[in-house]
Design an enzyme around this catalytic site. Structure first.
Site, mmCIF file in Angstrom:
data_model
loop_
_atom_site.group_PDB
_atom_site.id
_atom_site.type_symbol
_atom_site.label_atom_id
_atom_site.label_comp_id
_atom_site.label_asym_id
_atom_site.label_seq_id
_atom_site.Cartn_x
_atom_site.Cartn_y
_atom_site.Cartn_z
ATOM 1 C CB SER A 125 -0.969 0.000 1.182
ATOM 2 O OG SER A 125 -0.299 0.172 2.413
ATOM 3 C CG ASN A 126 3.501 2.949 3.008
ATOM 4 O OD1 ASN A 126 3.147 4.113 3.063
ATOM 5 N ND2 ASN A 126 3.497 2.156 4.078
ATOM 6 N NE ARG A 169 18.734 -12.367 7.600
ATOM 7 C CZ ARG A 169 17.438 -12.115 7.647
ATOM 8 N NH1 ARG A 169 16.926 -11.118 6.951
ATOM 9 N NH2 ARG A 169 16.643 -12.865 8.389
ATOM 10 C CG MET A 208 6.991 -8.019 6.068
ATOM 11 S SD MET A 208 6.853 -6.571 7.147
ATOM 12 C CE MET A 208 6.763 -7.374 8.748
ATOM 13 C CG ASN A 223 11.574 0.869 7.109
ATOM 14 O OD1 ASN A 223 10.807 0.305 6.330
ATOM 15 N ND2 ASN A 223 11.579 0.617 8.412
ATOM 16 C CG HIS A 233 8.757 1.699 12.852
ATOM 17 N ND1 HIS A 233 8.776 0.323 12.811
ATOM 18 C CD2 HIS A 233 8.489 2.037 14.153
ATOM 19 C CE1 HIS A 233 8.545 -0.151 14.021
ATOM 20 N NE2 HIS A 233 8.369 0.862 14.843
ATOM 21 C CG ASP A 245 21.282 3.066 11.377
ATOM 22 O OD1 ASP A 245 20.534 2.094 11.661
ATOM 23 O OD2 ASP A 245 21.487 4.018 12.150
ATOM 24 C CB VAL A 286 16.123 -3.082 13.987
ATOM 25 C CG1 VAL A 286 14.627 -3.108 13.696
ATOM 26 C CG2 VAL A 286 16.784 -4.344 13.446
#
Length: 203
Positions: free
Chosen positions: A13-14, A65, A90, A107, A109, A141, A144
């Site tokens: 949605s963003n 990862r 995510m 990002n 939040h 950065d 988190v």
């Protein structure tokens, strides 16, 4: 024209809010170069394809990862991305990913950072008895939910709020804040002083 790389894992949605802001010329100086998802069935990926944007899945399931992030970085470089925008992505980025795009990853939040970082920020706010919640768009950065804050928008917490109702109202503000933050960054009219974003007009 700055080229955006959008990373998403879900409905996006963003991402859609950013794309609409560009189409409606509320966000100038930016174009979406590529949309990437770590899942093949992300609705946001389908939405991007329907808009005619380059959109690809880079599946993360069952992969290390570092290996997955290396492929994501390669895709972003291939599409000559200037600014990476995490839009409901995510996964925690590896330090190597962050170093590949220094001060060029954003990002959003769902809290007024540094309050309530991490998962379930809305539930954290309710459990704490916060009277004001909101959203933050920040540089990424290696920690988190830690980078320099670009834009914040407050959202009052109502007495009858649940995590879901609060999240819905915060999301509305995210859709406003993210294009605004991108516009500020692509303008280049700022500097970073330590962990602080400083608009040059304020220097």
């Amino acid at each position: 024209m700055k080229r955006l790389g959008i990373l998403l894992s879900g409905r996006g949605s963003n991402f859609i809010a950013i794309a609409e802001a560009i189409r409606e010329r509320r966000l100038l100086g930016a174009e979406i170069a590529v949309v990437l998802s770590n899942g093949t069935d992300a609705p946001g990926l389908k939405a991007a394809q329907e808009m005619g944007l380059p959109a690809f899945a880079v599946p993360s399931t069952g992969r290390k990862r570092a290996e997955h992030d290396a492929e994501m970085i390669a895709q972003l470089h291939q599409h000559r991305v200037d600014l990476v925008c995490l839009a409901g992505y995510m996964r925690i980025l590896t330090p190597e990913f962050v170093r590949a795009f220094p001060n060029r990853i954003l990002n959003v939040h769902p809290s007024l950072l540094p309050s309530f970082p991490g998962l379930d920020a809305q539930a954290q706010a309710l459990e704490f008895g916060a009277k004001v919640a909101g959203c933050t768009v920040h540089f990424v950065d290696e920690a988190v939910d830690h980078g320099a804050v670009i834009v914040q928008r407050p959202v009052p917490v109502l007495d009858d709020d649940t995590a879901e109702t609060l999240a819905a109202r915060i999301l509305e503000q995210e859709h406003i804040a993210y294009p605004e933050a991108i516009a500020r960054v692509v303008s280049g009219d700022f500097c970073l002083s330590g962990r602080q974003y400083v608009h040059r007009a304020g220097l």
